[in-house]
Enzyme design. Sequence first.
Site, PDB file in Angstrom:
ATOM      1  N   GLU A  89      15.239 -14.882   0.062  1.00 27.04           N
ATOM      2  CA  GLU A  89      15.678 -15.957   0.957  1.00 27.04           C
ATOM      3  C   GLU A  89      14.654 -17.093   0.978  1.00 27.04           C
ATOM      4  O   GLU A  89      14.957 -18.197   1.411  1.00 27.04           O
ATOM      5  CB  GLU A  89      15.790 -15.447   2.407  1.00 27.04           C
ATOM      6  N   ASP A  93       0.833  -1.205   0.000  1.00 27.17           N
ATOM      7  CA  ASP A  93       0.000   0.000   0.000  1.00 27.17           C
ATOM      8  C   ASP A  93       0.872   1.260   0.000  1.00 27.17           C
ATOM      9  O   ASP A  93       1.881   1.330   0.712  1.00 27.17           O
ATOM     10  CB  ASP A  93      -0.858  -0.042   1.278  1.00 27.17           C
TER      11      ASP A  93
HETATM   12  O1  TEU Z   1      -4.585   4.090  -1.469  1.00 26.07           O
HETATM   13  C1  TEU Z   1      -3.487   4.933  -1.729  1.00 26.07           C
HETATM   14  C2  TEU Z   1      -3.796   6.229  -2.307  1.00 26.07           C
HETATM   15  O2  TEU Z   1      -2.874   6.948  -2.609  1.00 26.07           O
HETATM   16  C3  TEU Z   1      -5.214   6.642  -2.401  1.00 26.07           C
HETATM   17  O3  TEU Z   1      -5.328   7.897  -1.818  1.00 26.07           O
HETATM   18  C4  TEU Z   1      -5.677   6.756  -3.779  1.00 26.07           C
HETATM   19  O4  TEU Z   1      -4.953   7.750  -4.454  1.00 26.07           O
HETATM   20  C5  TEU Z   1      -7.122   7.169  -3.752  1.00 26.07           C
HETATM   21  O5  TEU Z   1      -7.821   6.302  -2.907  1.00 26.07           O
HETATM   22  C6  TEU Z   1      -7.715   7.127  -5.126  1.00 26.07           C
HETATM   23  O6  TEU Z   1      -9.060   7.545  -5.010  1.00 26.07           O
HETATM   24  C7  TEU Z   1      -4.345   3.082  -0.556  1.00 26.07           C
HETATM   25  C8  TEU Z   1      -5.539   2.151  -0.422  1.00 26.07           C
HETATM   26  O7  TEU Z   1      -5.758   1.494  -1.630  1.00 26.07           O
HETATM   27  C9  TEU Z   1      -6.710   2.948   0.052  1.00 26.07           C
HETATM   28  O8  TEU Z   1      -7.882   2.170   0.129  1.00 26.07           O
HETATM   29  C10 TEU Z   1      -6.369   3.487   1.414  1.00 26.07           C
HETATM   30  O9  TEU Z   1      -7.403   4.341   1.841  1.00 26.07           O
HETATM   31  C11 TEU Z   1      -5.065   4.264   1.395  1.00 26.07           C
HETATM   32  O10 TEU Z   1      -4.026   3.581   0.720  1.00 26.07           O
HETATM   33  C12 TEU Z   1      -4.574   4.462   2.799  1.00 26.07           C
HETATM   34  O11 TEU Z   1      -4.118   3.244   3.311  1.00 26.07           O
END
Ligand code: TEU
Length: 544
Positions: free
Chosen positions: A261, A207
Site C-alpha cells: 500500500e 527477527d
Molecule cells: O536471533 C535469532 C536466533 O534464532 C538466534 O538464536 C540465533 O540462532 C543465534 O543467536 C545464533 O548464535 C535473533 C537476533 O538476531 C538475536 O540477537 C536475538 O538474541 C534473538 O533473535 C532473540 O530476539
Amino acid sequence: MTAEWWRTAVIYQVYPRSFADSDGDGIGDLPGALARIDALADLGVDAVWFSPFMPSPQKDAGYDISDYRAIDPLFGTLADFDAFLAAAHERGIRVIVDLVPNHSSDQHAWFQEAVAADPGSPERARYLFRDGRGEGGDEPPNNWESFFGGSAWQRTTLPDGSPGQWYLHLFDASQPDFDWRNEEVREEFRQILRFWLDRGVDGFRVDVAHGLIKAEGLPDQVSAEDAEAASAMGGLANTAPYVGQPEVHEIYRDWRRLLDEYDGDRALCAEAWLPTLAQAALWVRPDEMHQAFNMNYLGTPWLADRLRSVIDESIEEFGGVGAPATWVLSNHDVIRHGSRLALPDDEQSFGVGPRSPHLPDPQLSSRRGRAATALMLALPGSAYLFQGEELGLPEVIDIADAERQDPRFFRTNGADYGRDGCRVPLPWEAAEPHAGFGGDPWLPQPASWAALARSAQTSDPGSTLSMYRRLLALRRENALGAGSLEWLDEYPDDHTLAFANGGVAVVVNFGDEPIELPDGEVLAASWPLADGLLPPDATAWVRA
Ligand code: TEU
C-alpha cells in the site's frame, strides 16, 4: 536509485549500542550514528539496517522490547531517529529497522497485564501460557528448549507466592513469546509496521521469522534420532515444532499486502534460520518477503567445493521464486567471519573465548576474512555487512567472564561463550580515549584496536577499509549486484574458485601455493600479490 533497490543492495548493519556514543555513557546512540553518517556514505553502502533501538530492559541487547513505537532513552528520541533517516535519505542511503515480532520483553505492558490476569483470560491469550504437566503442574508443559539453553518454559508465581502457570520463551526468560494465532497480536503488529512506515523507513529486518507460529497443541519435540528413524520408516522428517510451521506464511502475505500500500519500494527481510535453502526460499515467494538472509552461506566453512555448492544452490533456490540471492558473512550473533573461518569447522558456532580448545590465528583470520569478503562482494544479488568488518575487526576473545553480557553465556553456565566477542564497540580515532567511540565502552575494547581505528586506515591504501571501499565502488561501477555468475572451469583445481560476473573475473585461492591469475588488469586483491601470483587465502578481481 532504481526500482527494487533491495535486489542488489549492500546493506550495512548498525548495532547501535556499539557504533558511536555521543553522550559518553559507554553505549552508542542515534546522535552518535548521525555524527558518523558520512563514514557510511564514504564506504559506499546502499542501506543501513539498525538493530533494535526501541525501549527495552536490554536483557538481550535490545531484542527484548517493551514498547514498539518509541526509542529507548539510551539511544535518543524519535526526533533523533527522524534526523538520521532524513540525513541518510539525503545521501541516497535507505534505512531499515529491526522488527522483533516473536516475543516482547517481560516488561511490555501486555505481558505485565497477562501475569496479573487469570489463566484463560484475553490478556494471557496474547502470549503462550499453559498449565504445567505432572503432579501439581510442576513439570514444564513440553520438552522444548530455549535457543539460549535450558527449558523454554518459565513458571509464574502468584501474588501469594504459590506457583502458577508457565509461559513459553524460545529465548531468555525475559522474552515471552507472543501467540501469533491470536488476531489481536496480528492487528497490533500491523499498526506497528504502519507506525514505522509512516515515519518513512524503507523496510524491516524481521527477527526470528522462522518461529512466530508454533505447532498446534505445542507437541513435544521429537529427538533427532527418533525423527530419523520415523523418516526411514516413511514418516515425516523432524522439524522443530516452532520452526517453519506452514501457517507462518499467512502472516508475511498479510504484511506484504500492507507494505504494497506504501510508495517507495519498502522491503521485508527475513531472519530465518532454516535447515535448507529450499526452505528459506519459501519466505521470499512473490507474495511474501523480499529477501531472506542466507544463513546457509554464512555457515559454510572455508572450503572451495562447499562454497561453490552453496553459491549455486542459493542462486537456484532464491532465483527459482524470483527473489535475489543474498549473502552474509557476519552479524551480531556469530563469530566475526575472519576469526570464524580460521577455526576448525566444528568450532565455528556459539562463540570463542579464553578457554576454547582452539584460538584463531590472527594472520590467517585477517587473510581469510578479507578473501571471503572479496568473494562475497563479487556475487550477484544483495549482500549484508556487519559494522566493523570494514575495519577487519577480529572476534574479541579476551573478555573476562565478569564482563560478559550475553544471556547465552549465562544460560549455558559459560559452556558457550556467546556473542559478546563480535559486539565490542567500534574504534574510530586512533589517538582518542576509547579509540574515539565515546565513553568507557559497555564491553571492553582491546588496546590493540587503536591501530584498527578508522582514522588509522582511511588513507592507507593497503588497509581493510580501503579494500572495502574499492570493492564496493567496483561492484557498483560494474553492476555486479545485477549480474550473473559463470564458473571459469579452466581452474579445475580443488583449491580454487574462479568465476566471471559480467566483465569481472574473480579468483579465490584456498590452497597452500600461490596461483596464476587470468590475463587482464588486476582491479583489486584482498592480499598483496607476490610476483604477480595470487597468494594462499586470497581473492583477486581481474578485468576479464
Ligand atoms: O536471533 C535469532 C536466533 O534464532 C538466534 O538464536 C540465533 O540462532 C543465534 O543467536 C545464533 O548464535 C535473533 C537476533 O538476531 C538475536 O540477537 C536475538 O538474541 C534473538 O533473535 C532473540 O530476539
